[in-house]
Each structure stands twice: as C-alpha cells, then as structure tokens.
Enzyme design. Structure first.
Site, PDB file in Angstrom:
ATOM      1  N   HIS A  79       0.838  -1.213   0.000  1.00 48.33           N
ATOM      2  CA  HIS A  79       0.000   0.000   0.000  1.00 48.33           C
ATOM      3  C   HIS A  79       0.869   1.259   0.000  1.00 48.33           C
ATOM      4  CE1 HIS A  79      -3.146  -2.739   2.148  1.00 48.33           C
ATOM      5  NE2 HIS A  79      -2.939  -3.082   0.894  1.00 48.33           N
ATOM      6  N   HIS A 236      -9.511  -2.016  -4.383  1.00 47.23           N
ATOM      7  CA  HIS A 236      -8.355  -2.354  -3.550  1.00 47.23           C
ATOM      8  C   HIS A 236      -7.405  -3.308  -4.278  1.00 47.23           C
ATOM      9  CE1 HIS A 236      -5.881  -2.526  -0.045  1.00 47.23           C
ATOM     10  NE2 HIS A 236      -5.735  -3.806  -0.311  1.00 47.23           N
ATOM     11  N   ASP A 240      -3.480  -2.701  -4.815  1.00 45.97           N
ATOM     12  CA  ASP A 240      -2.420  -3.696  -4.565  1.00 45.97           C
ATOM     13  C   ASP A 240      -1.542  -3.890  -5.809  1.00 45.97           C
ATOM     14  OD1 ASP A 240      -2.990  -4.362  -1.915  1.00 45.97           O
ATOM     15  OD2 ASP A 240      -4.250  -6.084  -2.452  1.00 45.97           O
ATOM     16  N   HIS A 263      -0.796 -11.038  -4.935  1.00 50.49           N
ATOM     17  CA  HIS A 263       0.606 -10.637  -4.820  1.00 50.49           C
ATOM     18  C   HIS A 263       1.568 -11.636  -5.471  1.00 50.49           C
ATOM     19  CE1 HIS A 263      -0.821  -7.478  -2.318  1.00 50.49           C
ATOM     20  NE2 HIS A 263      -1.240  -8.293  -1.370  1.00 50.49           N
TER      21      HIS A 263
HETATM   22 ZN    ZN Z   1      -3.824  -4.695  -0.092  1.00 56.45          ZN
END
Ligand code: ZN
Length: 303
Positions: A79, A236, A240, A263
């Site tokens: 973030h 969101h 990311d 991720h």
């Molecule tokens: Zn996040």
C-alpha cells in the site's frame, strides 16, 4: 519529466496487520537513481537496507514481503509502494523499526497524506520508465495476469467471490493525472470473518480489525460505516497491483490486465517480464502529457 523525491522527512506510527506490532515509519528523501529503499532501524547498522524491487520479494502470502541476503525483511509494503507510484515518487528512504509496514486504515490514504505533507522535490536526472514491448502473461489455475504494450500505465482487474457482498466486480483505470489518489487510494483491504480465526491461529491478522479492513461475514459487510466506493473490493485489488508493479523499480508503461490475481502472481509477472530481454526496454523523458487521453471519472463514494 525529472525524478522526484520527498522534500523532507515525515513519520507516522501504526500497527502491523499481521504482526499486530506497533511500529514507527519514517519516509524521507533519497538521491537520484536510488529507487525506494526500506531500512530496518531496529536491527543495528549493517545489512538492514532492502531495495523495493521485484527480485527482493521473498514472500507473497497475504501481503508482499521483501528481504535481503542478510535475512532482514519488511512485510506489507504494497500500500505504501502504491502511494509512491501513484504520486510519482522515484526515490525515497523508508525507515521502519519493526517487521511490517503499519496497516493504517487498510488503504493507501494515510501514505498519500504523508507524502503530500512532506512535499515533492524535483531532482536533476530524467525519470526512467519501463516500456513493455510485447505481451507477457502468467496464470495460476483460474487466475491470470498480463502486461500488454501501452503508451501509458493502465490497469484492468476482474474478481469474482461467491459472497453476495462482493460478487463479480470489474474496473479499469488509467494511472494518469491524479487518478490513483481519486479512484484507488482510499480503497481498503478486505477479509472474511470466517477466516479471521484461522489466520490468527497461524499467527497472522493479529492487528486486523474493523478499523483497518472491510470485514465480510454471513454475506454482508460488517463495518458499520459501510463501503467507501460501491466496488471498493476491486479498487483495492487495483491498488495492490499498483504497489506490486512499482517493484519493477520504475513506472511501467503497459496495460496490466488481471483476473483474480494477487501478490504472488503479480510478482511472477514481473519476474517473467524481466527474464525476457526482448519484452521490455528502459526509456527516459518520454512521458506523454496526458491532455489527450484523460477521462476523469466521478468518484462513486458511498457510506
Ligand atoms: Zn492490499
């Protein structure tokens, strides 16, 4: 377009989402061509600097963690990295006295505020950009992530959850002229009440609460204040992705297209890109002016 760093040092304190530990975070200026450097201030002087780059990513379960050859790590950097990317910060030193960047309110809002309070300083060298030259794709089961050639950074994301509180959400964003701050920066991380106990047993989510995450339980959002955007969940995931992609070490001129990515896949995408020298090149000073292709979108604030 010249490189930018912060005018001055500025700090905040907060708790780590997974560690639950209270940490102090200081961000400050760095020299030309430094990139973003994380420094653990609680572990002495030697071997405590970690460059925020794709090849230093050591863990991608639930968050993005970077580490160095001395075994020093910092987690949940995505973030903060998104805020650096969204505000055009090329060089910065991030000092932190613990293992995890504080989660703040679960979005990048506090980091945007800090960077804006510190102010930006234009440096002497031209900004480097990574230009993607051909399609690069990675996938894992029904999740995919791709980079396609594009004259400016743009991102598309689609997600699909069984919970009726989320369902199927899709959004595209052109990362130009303040779009990050306006459309993505306030979107919070999210989790499921059913999973919280499992995570805590695994030593994770210890700092998580309704103050720093959207929590979904029994098919609805449990936060009393509701959502900040109608489709805050997909926003969101875009936030990311902005943070994870900035681990390229420079802004990436490409269209990022993802379905259910996270991720781990975002990092594999960068590793795959940089493994193919014909897939990318570095440019400087060629950024488009933005006037021709910016389509501001009204913020869909709710709650
Ligand atoms: Zn996040």
């Amino acid at each position: 377009m010249r490189q930018k760093t912060l005018k001055t040092k500025i700090n905040c304190t907060g708790v780590g989402l997974h560690s639950g530990r209270r940490v102090k975070l200081t961000i400050g200026p760095a020299a030309v061509d430094s990139g973003i450097l994380f420094k653990r201030t609680d572990l002495g002087e030697a071997g405590v600097v970690i460059p925020a780059r794709w090849d230093h990513v050591v863990d991608t379960r639930l968050c993005t963690t970077i580490g160095n050859t001395d075994g020093v790590r910092v987690g949940t950097i995505e973030h903060l990295m998104a805020a650096f990317s969204g505000l055009g910060v090329d060089n910065a030193v991030v000092e932190i006295d613990g293992p995890e960047v504080p989660i703040m309110d679960g979005s990048a809002d506090a980091f945007v505020f800090l960077i804006e309070c510190a102010g930006l300083f234009e440096q002497s060298a031209l900004r480097k950009r990574i230009k993607v030259l051909k399609l690069v794709t990675v996938s894992d089961g029904d999740a995919t992530a791709s980079l396609l050639p594009s004259p400016f950074p743009a991102l598309d994301f689609a997600l699909d959850f069984a919970s009726p509180a989320i369902g199927r959400q899709e959004r595209s964003v052109r990362l130009v002229d303040g779009a990050f701050k306006r459309e993505l920066s306030r979107a919070r991380t999210f989790g499921f009440a059913e999973e919280v106990e499992q995570l805590r047993k695994a030593g994770l989510a210890r700092g998580g609460s309704l103050d720093n995450a959207i929590v979904v339980g029994s098919g609805r959002v449990l936060n009393r204040e509701g959502l900040r955007y109608r489709d805050e969940f997909v926003r969101h995931k875009l936030l990311d992705a902005v943070g994870d992609l900035y681990l390229a070490g420079a802004p990436v001129d490409a269209r990022f297209h993802a379905v259910r990515s996270g991720h781990a896949l975002n990092n594999r995408l960068l590793r795959t890109l940089f493994a193919d020298s014909e897939a990318w090149t570095v440019t400087s000073g060629e950024e488009l002016t933005g006037a021709d292709w910016v389509q501001p979108e009204p913020r869909q604030a709710m709650g």
